[in-house]
Design a protein around this motif. Structure first.
Motif, PDB file in Angstrom:
ATOM      1  N   VAL A 112      -0.853   8.769   6.131  1.00  7.38           N
ATOM      2  CA  VAL A 112      -1.367   9.801   5.104  1.00  7.38           C
ATOM      3  C   VAL A 112      -2.184   8.773   4.010  1.00  7.38           C
ATOM      4  O   VAL A 112      -3.226   9.221   3.576  1.00  7.38           O
ATOM      5  CB  VAL A 112      -0.239  10.616   4.619  1.00  7.38           C
ATOM      6  N   ILE A 113      -1.222   7.969   3.593  1.00 11.44           N
ATOM      7  CA  ILE A 113      -1.929   6.980   2.619  1.00 11.44           C
ATOM      8  C   ILE A 113      -3.092   6.391   2.849  1.00 11.44           C
ATOM      9  O   ILE A 113      -4.069   6.074   2.398  1.00 11.44           O
ATOM     10  CB  ILE A 113      -0.719   6.159   2.119  1.00 11.44           C
ATOM     11  N   GLY A 114      -2.646   5.509   4.357  1.00  9.55           N
ATOM     12  CA  GLY A 114      -4.191   4.923   4.835  1.00  9.55           C
ATOM     13  C   GLY A 114      -3.990   3.601   4.162  1.00  9.55           C
ATOM     14  O   GLY A 114      -3.056   3.256   3.583  1.00  9.55           O
ATOM     15  N   ILE A 115      -4.700   2.672   4.819  1.00 14.59           N
ATOM     16  CA  ILE A 115      -4.854   1.297   4.233  1.00 14.59           C
ATOM     17  C   ILE A 115      -6.293   1.136   3.648  1.00 14.59           C
ATOM     18  O   ILE A 115      -7.280   1.660   4.463  1.00 14.59           O
ATOM     19  CB  ILE A 115      -4.637   0.193   5.587  1.00 14.59           C
ATOM     20  N   ALA A 116      -6.349   0.569   2.433  1.00 19.83           N
ATOM     21  CA  ALA A 116      -7.649   0.235   1.754  1.00 19.83           C
ATOM     22  C   ALA A 116      -8.636  -0.348   2.757  1.00 19.83           C
ATOM     23  O   ALA A 116      -8.277  -1.296   3.306  1.00 19.83           O
ATOM     24  CB  ALA A 116      -7.355  -0.337   0.600  1.00 19.83           C
ATOM     25  N   PRO A 117      -9.891  -0.093   2.947  1.00 21.39           N
ATOM     26  CA  PRO A 117     -10.703  -0.822   3.867  1.00 21.39           C
ATOM     27  C   PRO A 117     -10.953  -2.119   3.532  1.00 21.39           C
ATOM     28  O   PRO A 117     -11.101  -2.810   4.672  1.00 21.39           O
ATOM     29  CB  PRO A 117     -12.153   0.233   3.688  1.00 21.39           C
ATOM     30  N   LYS A 120      -6.590  -6.912   3.298  1.00 18.95           N
ATOM     31  CA  LYS A 120      -6.625  -8.135   4.132  1.00 18.95           C
ATOM     32  C   LYS A 120      -5.217  -8.075   4.977  1.00 18.95           C
ATOM     33  O   LYS A 120      -4.926  -8.498   5.804  1.00 18.95           O
ATOM     34  CB  LYS A 120      -6.417  -9.352   3.363  1.00 18.95           C
ATOM     35  N   ALA A 121      -4.403  -7.081   4.445  1.00 17.72           N
ATOM     36  CA  ALA A 121      -2.955  -6.598   5.368  1.00 17.72           C
ATOM     37  C   ALA A 121      -3.323  -6.411   6.453  1.00 17.72           C
ATOM     38  O   ALA A 121      -3.943  -5.372   6.897  1.00 17.72           O
ATOM     39  CB  ALA A 121      -2.156  -5.866   4.408  1.00 17.72           C
ATOM     40  N   SER A 122      -2.342  -6.539   7.580  1.00 14.05           N
ATOM     41  CA  SER A 122      -2.420  -6.081   8.847  1.00 14.05           C
ATOM     42  C   SER A 122      -1.677  -4.901   8.905  1.00 14.05           C
ATOM     43  O   SER A 122      -0.941  -4.512   7.915  1.00 14.05           O
ATOM     44  CB  SER A 122      -1.666  -7.003   9.902  1.00 14.05           C
TER      45      SER A 122
END
Length: 149
Positions: A112-117, A120-122
């Motif tokens: 739901v939060i997602g990962i910022a485009p 650099k985190a996997s």
């Protein structure tokens, strides 16, 4: 942002309702069979067959975000532990319990939060961090309870 809030609310409500089965006012009447029925209901939610308005909210969230059913099932497994076990022999057992009842919440939340485009985190490191946060929160709750008792 309202859609994101609704999604988190749906996950939170499901988690609270699941926890209430073993920690709520009627917990003394909860049986393993009740938790099996709750898991069947969870399957129905993820298959688009909600039972009540709270289930509708989670079903809607599952249709809009790539959440997986496994952390929800794992949480139910943790509730089964609550019915039968109150002491843990070692940290590995305690860690597994904390995974089931709280680490799973982190795993439910990441899709739901997602990962910022631009991050650099996997994906693996993000999920590991969410899992660690959930487990840390549960350990903190346990330590707080020990202090009160």
């Amino acid at each position: 942002m309202p859609e994101l809030r609704r999604a988190f609310w749906a996950i939170s409500v499901w988690c609270r309702r699941t926890d209430e089965l073993v920690d709520g006012p009627n917990a003394t009447y909860t049986t393993p069979k009740d938790l099996e029925r709750w898991e069947k209901r969870l399957n129905d939610i993820f298959e688009g067959r909600p039972c009540d308005v709270y289930d509708v909210a989670l079903s809607d969230t599952a249709s809009k975000y790539p959440i997986h059913i496994q952390p929800f099932k794992d949480m139910i497994e943790g509730m089964k532990l609550d019915l039968t076990k109150s002491r843990y022999e070692n940290f590995d057992e305690l860690y597994l319990y904390c995974y089931h009842v709280a680490g799973t919440v982190g795993l439910m939340s990441v899709p739901v939060i997602g990962i910022a485009p631009k991050s650099k985190a996997s994906i693996e490191s993000v999920y590991n961090a969410a899992l660690a946060l959930g487990i840390a929160n549960q350990l903190t709750n346990i330590l707080r309870d020990v202090g009160e008792e």
